[in-house]
Design an enzyme around this catalytic site. Structure first.
Site, PDB file in Angstrom:
ATOM      1  CG  MET A  31      -1.188   1.255   1.925  1.00 53.87           C
ATOM      2  SD  MET A  31      -2.125   0.925   3.456  1.00 53.87           S
ATOM      3  CE  MET A  31      -1.546   2.258   4.478  1.00 53.87           C
ATOM      4  CB  SER A 105       3.234  -4.469   2.857  1.00 55.44           C
ATOM      5  OG  SER A 105       2.495  -3.975   3.932  1.00 55.44           O
ATOM      6  CD  GLN A 106      -2.468  -3.232   0.491  1.00 52.48           C
ATOM      7  OE1 GLN A 106      -3.191  -3.057   1.461  1.00 52.48           O
ATOM      8  NE2 GLN A 106      -2.581  -2.510  -0.609  1.00 52.48           N
ATOM      9  CG  ASP A 223       5.930  -4.058  10.847  1.00 51.23           C
ATOM     10  OD1 ASP A 223       5.239  -3.021  10.831  1.00 51.23           O
ATOM     11  OD2 ASP A 223       6.121  -4.759   9.846  1.00 51.23           O
ATOM     12  CG  HIS A 277       5.962  -2.578   7.251  1.00 49.89           C
ATOM     13  ND1 HIS A 277       5.582  -3.884   7.455  1.00 49.89           N
ATOM     14  CD2 HIS A 277       5.281  -2.165   6.157  1.00 49.89           C
ATOM     15  CE1 HIS A 277       4.701  -4.233   6.532  1.00 49.89           C
ATOM     16  NE2 HIS A 277       4.501  -3.218   5.724  1.00 49.89           N
TER      17      HIS A 277
END
Ligand SMILES: *[C@@H]1O[C@H](CO)[C@@H](O)[C@H](O)[C@H]1NC(C)=O
Ligand SMILES: *[C@@H]1O[C@H](CO)[C@@H](O)[C@H](O)[C@H]1NC(C)=O
Ligand SMILES: *[C@@H]1O[C@H](CO)[C@@H](O)[C@H](O)[C@H]1NC(C)=O
Length: 296
Positions: A31, A105-106, A223, A277
């Site tokens: 994202m 990530s996503q 994170d 992250h």
């Protein structure tokens, strides 16, 4: 004569003749990112090419242009994105014999959905970097957004994540996982509870996931974006509270998604790295991720 000779030398030098035996690599960004920024996935693409003797690396662009690609990370429903990606991959003849997938990530849980829903071309190794396999409950920081936009997003999710319009229009709502409203989440999540076989068990998901040679999950130990960070390893808060973490092997999804089978065969790999992250050095990537890639 000189020219011909140097041409021959050039042709036989390693850089030309080395053929990559690493299967192609497909990347899916997170994202607030896009397929091709030189500072993020553009650099990763170059790094993989350099470390694999130039295997084919495809960084997914969702939609026809960069603006759409950026917006897709927020506003295009994951089901639609996954369908789009499945079609794109099926058309790419260079992937016919199989490929490696790396999700950021996503992009991690979205590529897992690709593995579960679309078995051709065959995904051989799935690597998720900072993926939210059990969703998130909280959004302490948002990459690339101003703090007011981030604050707004956070409030919206806390208040209305399970409203139908949110589930339809905001990607992050589709993996919002409220452990205090576990049943609400199961019923209303329009993406995550489906791919985690929490609503009903889809045997195709189990079968397809078990076609992977390897499923590598990477957790970033410090994170500040994924909450709880254990979601990167499929852990999550035990239902009814938000402090105690239940690890994957004690969660229903372990069996319900057939992850126990992968685990038993040593094909489920847990990696962790110190840092926030997606913060990793190229050295770490070269030493820990490149060796995981499937070869032909
Ligand atoms: C790249 O090619 C060289 C020379 O052919 C070989 O020694 C090396 O193992 C290859 N590396 C990879 C990652 O395929
Ligand atoms: C199970 O998943 C497969 C692959 O995505 C899909 O074709 C099928 O319709 C799903 N089954 C149900 C009952 O939703
Ligand atoms: C990151 O997290 C690990 C595990 O919780 C901890 O041991 C380490 O000290 C942390 N590192 C930093 C830089 O905060």
């Amino acid at each position: 004569m000189y020219l011909v000779k140097s041409l021959i030398i050039l042709l036989f030098s390693n850089s030309i003749l080395a053929v990559s035996n690493t299967l192609p690599v497909v990347l899916w960004h997170g994202m607030g990112d896009t397929c091709c920024l030189p500072v993020s996935l553009g650099a990763i693409k170059k790094l993989i090419e350099a470390e694999t003797n130039g295997t084919y690396v495809r960084s997914l662009k969702i939609g026809g242009n960069i603006a759409l690609d950026y917006e897709s990370g927020f506003f295009i429903h994951p089901d639609d994105q996954v369908r789009y990606v499945c079609e794109q991959l099926a058309r790419d003849t260079r992937l016919t014999n199989g490929y490696n997938a790396i999700g950021f990530s996503q992009g991690g849980q979205f590529l897992r959905a690709v593995a579960q829903r679309c078995s051709t071309p065959p995904m051989k190794t799935l690597i998720t970097l900072g993926g939210q396999h059990q969703g998130v409950f909280g959004l302490p920081k948002c990459p690339s957004l101003t703090s007011t936009t981030c604050e707004h997003l956070r409030k919206l999710l806390r208040r209305a994540a399970y409203k139908e319009w949110m589930q339809r229009d905001l990607v992050q709502a589709t993996y919002w996982h409220d452990p205090l409203q576990e049943e609400e989440y199961r019923q209303k999540s329009s993406f995550l509870s489906n791919i985690n076989n929490e609503v009903f068990i889809n045997q195709t998901y189990i079968d397809n996931l078990n076609k992977l040679e390897k499923f590598v999950m990477v957790m970033f130990l410090n994170d500040t974006i994924v909450q709880p960070k254990e979601s990167q390893w499929f852990g999550f808060y035990s239902p009814g509270q938000d402090t105690i973490i239940r690890p994957l092997n004690e969660s229903p999804v372990f069996e319900d998604l057939g992850l126990n089978q992968l685990d038993r065969d040593g094909r489920l790999i847990y990696l962790s790295v110190e840092g926030d992250h997606l913060q990793m050095t190229s050295k770490w990537f070269i030493e820990n991720i490149i060796p995981q890639l499937s070869t032909n």
